[in-house]
Design a protein around this motif. Structure first.
Motif, PDB file in Angstrom:
ATOM      1  N   ASP A  54      34.324  55.415  50.052  1.00  0.00           N
ATOM      2  CA  ASP A  54      34.051  54.491  51.152  1.00  0.00           C
ATOM      3  C   ASP A  54      33.647  53.112  50.634  1.00  0.00           C
ATOM      4  N   ASP A  55      33.256  53.023  49.363  1.00  0.00           N
ATOM      5  CA  ASP A  55      32.856  51.754  48.755  1.00  0.00           C
ATOM      6  C   ASP A  55      34.042  50.969  48.202  1.00  0.00           C
ATOM      7  N   PHE A  56      35.219  51.538  48.302  1.00  0.00           N
ATOM      8  CA  PHE A  56      36.417  50.890  47.759  1.00  0.00           C
ATOM      9  C   PHE A  56      37.373  50.582  48.901  1.00  0.00           C
ATOM     10  N   ARG A  57      37.850  49.352  48.947  1.00  0.00           N
ATOM     11  CA  ARG A  57      38.805  48.943  49.969  1.00  0.00           C
ATOM     12  C   ARG A  57      40.081  48.446  49.290  1.00  0.00           C
ATOM     13  N   ALA A  58      41.208  48.672  49.928  1.00  0.00           N
ATOM     14  CA  ALA A  58      42.478  48.165  49.411  1.00  0.00           C
ATOM     15  C   ALA A  58      43.351  47.731  50.579  1.00  0.00           C
ATOM     16  N   VAL A  73      55.119  43.387  45.781  1.00  0.00           N
ATOM     17  CA  VAL A  73      53.949  43.710  46.599  1.00  0.00           C
ATOM     18  C   VAL A  73      52.696  43.260  45.863  1.00  0.00           C
ATOM     19  N   THR A  74      51.744  42.733  46.624  1.00  0.00           N
ATOM     20  CA  THR A  74      50.430  42.409  46.072  1.00  0.00           C
ATOM     21  C   THR A  74      49.399  43.283  46.767  1.00  0.00           C
ATOM     22  N   VAL A  75      48.550  43.915  45.975  1.00  0.00           N
ATOM     23  CA  VAL A  75      47.462  44.742  46.495  1.00  0.00           C
ATOM     24  C   VAL A  75      46.157  43.982  46.283  1.00  0.00           C
ATOM     25  N   ALA A  76      45.393  43.819  47.352  1.00  0.00           N
ATOM     26  CA  ALA A  76      44.052  43.240  47.259  1.00  0.00           C
ATOM     27  C   ALA A  76      43.065  44.401  47.255  1.00  0.00           C
ATOM     28  N   PHE A  77      42.043  44.318  46.404  1.00  0.00           N
ATOM     29  CA  PHE A  77      41.073  45.403  46.315  1.00  0.00           C
ATOM     30  C   PHE A  77      39.657  44.857  46.296  1.00  0.00           C
ATOM     31  N   LEU A  78      38.712  45.724  46.642  1.00  0.00           N
ATOM     32  CA  LEU A  78      37.308  45.346  46.715  1.00  0.00           C
ATOM     33  C   LEU A  78      36.462  46.576  46.416  1.00  0.00           C
ATOM     34  N   ASN A  79      35.554  46.459  45.449  1.00  0.00           N
ATOM     35  CA  ASN A  79      34.605  47.532  45.131  1.00  0.00           C
ATOM     36  C   ASN A  79      33.214  47.024  45.483  1.00  0.00           C
ATOM     37  N   ILE A  80      32.631  47.554  46.558  1.00  0.00           N
ATOM     38  CA  ILE A  80      31.307  47.101  46.975  1.00  0.00           C
ATOM     39  C   ILE A  80      30.180  47.961  46.411  1.00  0.00           C
ATOM     40  N   ASN A  81      30.527  48.946  45.601  1.00  0.00           N
ATOM     41  CA  ASN A  81      29.499  49.772  44.972  1.00  0.00           C
ATOM     42  C   ASN A  81      28.851  48.969  43.850  1.00  0.00           C
ATOM     43  N   GLU A 102      47.139  41.773  36.796  1.00  0.00           N
ATOM     44  CA  GLU A 102      45.868  42.044  37.458  1.00  0.00           C
ATOM     45  C   GLU A 102      45.006  40.790  37.458  1.00  0.00           C
ATOM     46  N   PHE A 103      44.310  40.591  38.577  1.00  0.00           N
ATOM     47  CA  PHE A 103      43.416  39.456  38.767  1.00  0.00           C
ATOM     48  C   PHE A 103      42.077  40.025  39.236  1.00  0.00           C
ATOM     49  N   HIS A 104      41.120  40.193  38.323  1.00  0.00           N
ATOM     50  CA  HIS A 104      39.808  40.759  38.657  1.00  0.00           C
ATOM     51  C   HIS A 104      38.794  39.627  38.770  1.00  0.00           C
ATOM     52  N   LEU A 105      38.158  39.526  39.929  1.00  0.00           N
ATOM     53  CA  LEU A 105      37.156  38.486  40.180  1.00  0.00           C
ATOM     54  C   LEU A 105      35.769  39.102  40.232  1.00  0.00           C
ATOM     55  N   SER A 106      34.819  38.421  39.603  1.00  0.00           N
ATOM     56  CA  SER A 106      33.433  38.904  39.587  1.00  0.00           C
ATOM     57  C   SER A 106      32.492  37.706  39.584  1.00  0.00           C
ATOM     58  N   THR A 147      41.179  49.765  36.390  1.00  0.00           N
ATOM     59  CA  THR A 147      39.737  49.971  36.432  1.00  0.00           C
ATOM     60  C   THR A 147      39.106  48.844  37.228  1.00  0.00           C
ATOM     61  N   VAL A 148      38.437  49.211  38.315  1.00  0.00           N
ATOM     62  CA  VAL A 148      37.792  48.246  39.186  1.00  0.00           C
ATOM     63  C   VAL A 148      36.283  48.402  39.005  1.00  0.00           C
ATOM     64  N   LYS A 149      35.671  47.421  38.360  1.00  0.00           N
ATOM     65  CA  LYS A 149      34.243  47.461  38.048  1.00  0.00           C
ATOM     66  C   LYS A 149      33.405  47.292  39.313  1.00  0.00           C
ATOM     67  N   PRO A 150      32.119  47.651  39.236  1.00  0.00           N
ATOM     68  CA  PRO A 150      31.225  47.486  40.391  1.00  0.00           C
ATOM     69  C   PRO A 150      31.151  46.028  40.850  1.00  0.00           C
ATOM     70  N   LEU A 151      31.050  45.847  42.150  1.00  0.00           N
ATOM     71  CA  LEU A 151      30.874  44.537  42.770  1.00  0.00           C
ATOM     72  C   LEU A 151      31.936  43.530  42.328  1.00  0.00           C
ATOM     73  N   THR A 152      33.186  43.976  42.289  1.00  0.00           N
ATOM     74  CA  THR A 152      34.294  43.088  41.959  1.00  0.00           C
ATOM     75  C   THR A 152      35.380  43.220  43.016  1.00  0.00           C
ATOM     76  N   TYR A 153      36.262  42.273  42.990  1.00  0.00           N
ATOM     77  CA  TYR A 153      37.417  42.305  43.886  1.00  0.00           C
ATOM     78  C   TYR A 153      38.562  41.580  43.204  1.00  0.00           C
ATOM     79  N   GLY A 154      39.734  41.656  43.781  1.00  0.00           N
ATOM     80  CA  GLY A 154      40.845  40.960  43.170  1.00  0.00           C
ATOM     81  C   GLY A 154      42.179  41.399  43.709  1.00  0.00           C
ATOM     82  N   TYR A 155      43.195  41.191  42.875  1.00  0.00           N
ATOM     83  CA  TYR A 155      44.580  41.418  43.280  1.00  0.00           C
ATOM     84  C   TYR A 155      45.357  42.075  42.158  1.00  0.00           C
TER      85      TYR A 155
END
Length: 169
Positions: A54-58, A73-81, A102-106, A147-155
């Protein structure tokens, strides 16, 4: 008096959402997020199903035609954990196992969600001689997990996804 008390917190919050720092005119983190969103995401959104947490959105969309060719296709993701990383694989597209960017924002200040700075793939984003820094993604082999680290988002840009819905205009 009640109306003023209500508006004050809203105005303070809106100040944090400015795209440019009003004192230095340097881009705020939301500016870089908006630039990447505009560069990568198209206007046709796709259905996404996840079984991660539930802490991961795509979210997914046909890519902006300027970012990649038809069918991409571009996938946007968000890890709120705040403590758990997630290892994610993308399936359901004929080219989902192809190479990707991959584009990981933190946060620019690790763990500080109110930071005035932002990192892209662990590199602090700052103007370079008044110009935007390189906002390129990191090339990854298609069969590796994301690998999607905690409190990160990206594409994730899947240039060879071959999504038929993304080839139609």
């Amino acid at each position: 008096a009640k109306q003023r008390q209500f508006h004050q917190p809203i105005l303070q919050h809106l100040e944090q959402l400015e795209l440019l720092n009003k004192n230095t005119t340097d881009p705020n983190p939301d500016y870089y997020t908006a630039v990447l969103f505009k560069r990568l995401m198209g206007q046709k959104f796709l259905e996404v199903k996840t079984n991660v947490s539930d802490d991961f959105r795509a979210y997914a969309a046909c890519s902006n035609p300027q970012a990649a060719g038809p069918g991409s296709v571009t996938v946007a993701f968000l890890n709120i954990n705040n403590s758990t990383s997630y290892n994610v694989t993308i399936s359901g597209l004929s080219g989902s196992q192809a190479d990707r960017e991959e584009f990981h924002l933190s946060s620019g200040d690790d763990g500080n969600l109110h930071s005035g700075s932002i990192k892209l793939n662990d590199k602090l984003l700052q103007l370079e001689n008044g110009k935007l820094p390189d906002l390129s993604g990191v090339h990854q082999a298609g069969e590796s997990t994301i690998t999607v680290k905690p409190l990160t988002y990206g594409y994730v840009l899947l240039k060879n996804a071959n999504a038929s819905v993304c080839t139609k205009k």
